[in-house]
Design a protein around this motif. Structure first.
Motif, short mmCIF file in Angstrom:
data_model
loop_
_atom_site.label_atom_id
_atom_site.label_comp_id
_atom_site.label_asym_id
_atom_site.label_seq_id
_atom_site.Cartn_x
_atom_site.Cartn_y
_atom_site.Cartn_z
N UNK A 23 -1.01 -3.82 -2.10
CA UNK A 23 -0.32 -3.09 -3.17
C UNK A 23 -1.35 -2.33 -3.98
N UNK A 24 -1.09 -1.04 -4.19
CA UNK A 24 -2.09 -0.19 -4.84
C UNK A 24 -3.12 0.28 -3.83
N UNK A 25 -2.65 0.59 -2.63
CA UNK A 25 -3.55 0.79 -1.48
C UNK A 25 -4.47 1.99 -1.61
N UNK A 26 -4.15 2.94 -2.45
CA UNK A 26 -5.00 4.12 -2.56
C UNK A 26 -6.13 3.95 -3.59
N UNK A 27 -6.19 2.80 -4.23
CA UNK A 27 -7.26 2.53 -5.17
C UNK A 27 -8.59 2.28 -4.47
N UNK A 67 0.67 -0.04 0.82
CA UNK A 67 1.77 0.40 -0.04
C UNK A 67 1.27 1.54 -0.91
N UNK A 68 1.90 2.71 -0.76
CA UNK A 68 1.45 3.92 -1.43
C UNK A 68 2.62 4.56 -2.18
N UNK A 69 2.27 5.40 -3.14
CA UNK A 69 3.30 6.08 -3.92
C UNK A 69 3.70 7.42 -3.32
N UNK A 70 2.79 8.03 -2.54
CA UNK A 70 3.05 9.36 -2.00
C UNK A 70 2.77 9.39 -0.50
N UNK A 71 3.67 10.02 0.23
CA UNK A 71 3.55 10.09 1.68
C UNK A 71 2.26 10.76 2.13
N UNK A 114 5.95 3.71 1.67
CA UNK A 114 6.02 4.44 0.41
C UNK A 114 6.90 3.65 -0.55
N UNK A 115 6.33 3.26 -1.68
CA UNK A 115 7.05 2.46 -2.66
C UNK A 115 6.38 2.62 -4.02
N UNK A 116 7.15 2.46 -5.06
CA UNK A 116 6.67 2.70 -6.43
C UNK A 116 6.87 1.44 -7.26
N UNK A 117 5.79 0.95 -7.85
CA UNK A 117 5.87 -0.26 -8.68
C UNK A 117 6.79 -0.08 -9.88
#
Length: 212
Positions: free
Chosen positions: A6-10, A30-34, A50-53
């Motif tokens: 979760x927060x994979x792009x960090x 898990x990412x916010x943007x495709x 793609x999912x948003x906390x």
């Protein structure tokens, strides 16, 4: 093992994805943007979701065996985002993991969370982390809570200092070394139900974790 990051792009999470893949697991980013997906797949993610906390992300837990929560509001946002991501987002993730039968949960927290009142500048952040950590401890999940000090972008050193609560906090830790710890504790049974702080130090990571 399918591991939802979760927060994979960090920055820490990106290191973690690669290390999870190298360890033979299947990281699900898990990412916010495709548009973030392609880069993370190149790092070793077996899949992306793609999912948003800040919304409904229940679908992210299908087929997941373990969760690493590495999301954070970042240093350039206000207290409102800290509450929504570091506190409420973490609590929602914990609850969703329970509902979906996930057993293993690794929390990336922060040094100083044990007593937020000792901090002035980031007290609200540490309070958010503490509430989330305490919620995890009260859950049915098999958890490990990792609390690093100030993070740097240097190459990993492979050696850390690990204690339940480190008293002398005049040091940092590389994001890569934090990622190594997050990856190694996934299957280390001696770290189950444990909370500890880490800094760069003189003990090999595996040796330090074995002594938890």
């Amino acid at each position: 093992m399918n591991v939802l990051v979760v927060g994979a792009n960090g920055k820490v999470a990106r290191h973690t994805i690669k290390k999870i893949a190298d360890a033979g697991h299947h990281p699900v980013a898990m990412i916010r943007k495709e548009e973030q997906a392609e880069d993370l797949l190149k790092l070793g993610a077996a899949d992306t979701v793609v999912a948003d906390l800040e919304a409904d992300f229940e679908h992210a837990f299908k087929g997941i065996d373990a969760v690493i929560f590495a999301a954070g509001s970042g240093g350039h946002t206000g207290a409102d985002k800290t509450i929504l991501i570091d506190l409420w987002g973490a609590i929602k993730t914990i609850d969703a993991a329970e509902r979906n039968g996930v057993k293993r949960f690794v929390m990336l927290s922060s040094m100083g969370t044990a007593d937020p009142d000792k901090s002035e500048n980031i007290r609200h952040y540490l309070v958010a982390k503490k509430v989330a950590d305490d919620h995890l401890k009260q859950s049915t999940l098999t958890y490990t809570i990792v609390r690093p000090g100030s993070l740097t972008d240097e190459a990993g050193k492979g050696k850390i200092k690990l204690e339940e609560e480190i008293q002398v906090r005049d040091n940092t830790i590389t994001r890569e070394d934090v990622a190594t710890v997050l990856t190694e504790v996934i299957e280390r049974e001696n770290t189950y139900g444990k909370t500890f702080e880490i800094l760069n130090g003189d003990t090999d990571i595996s040796e330090a974790l074995q002594a938890v």
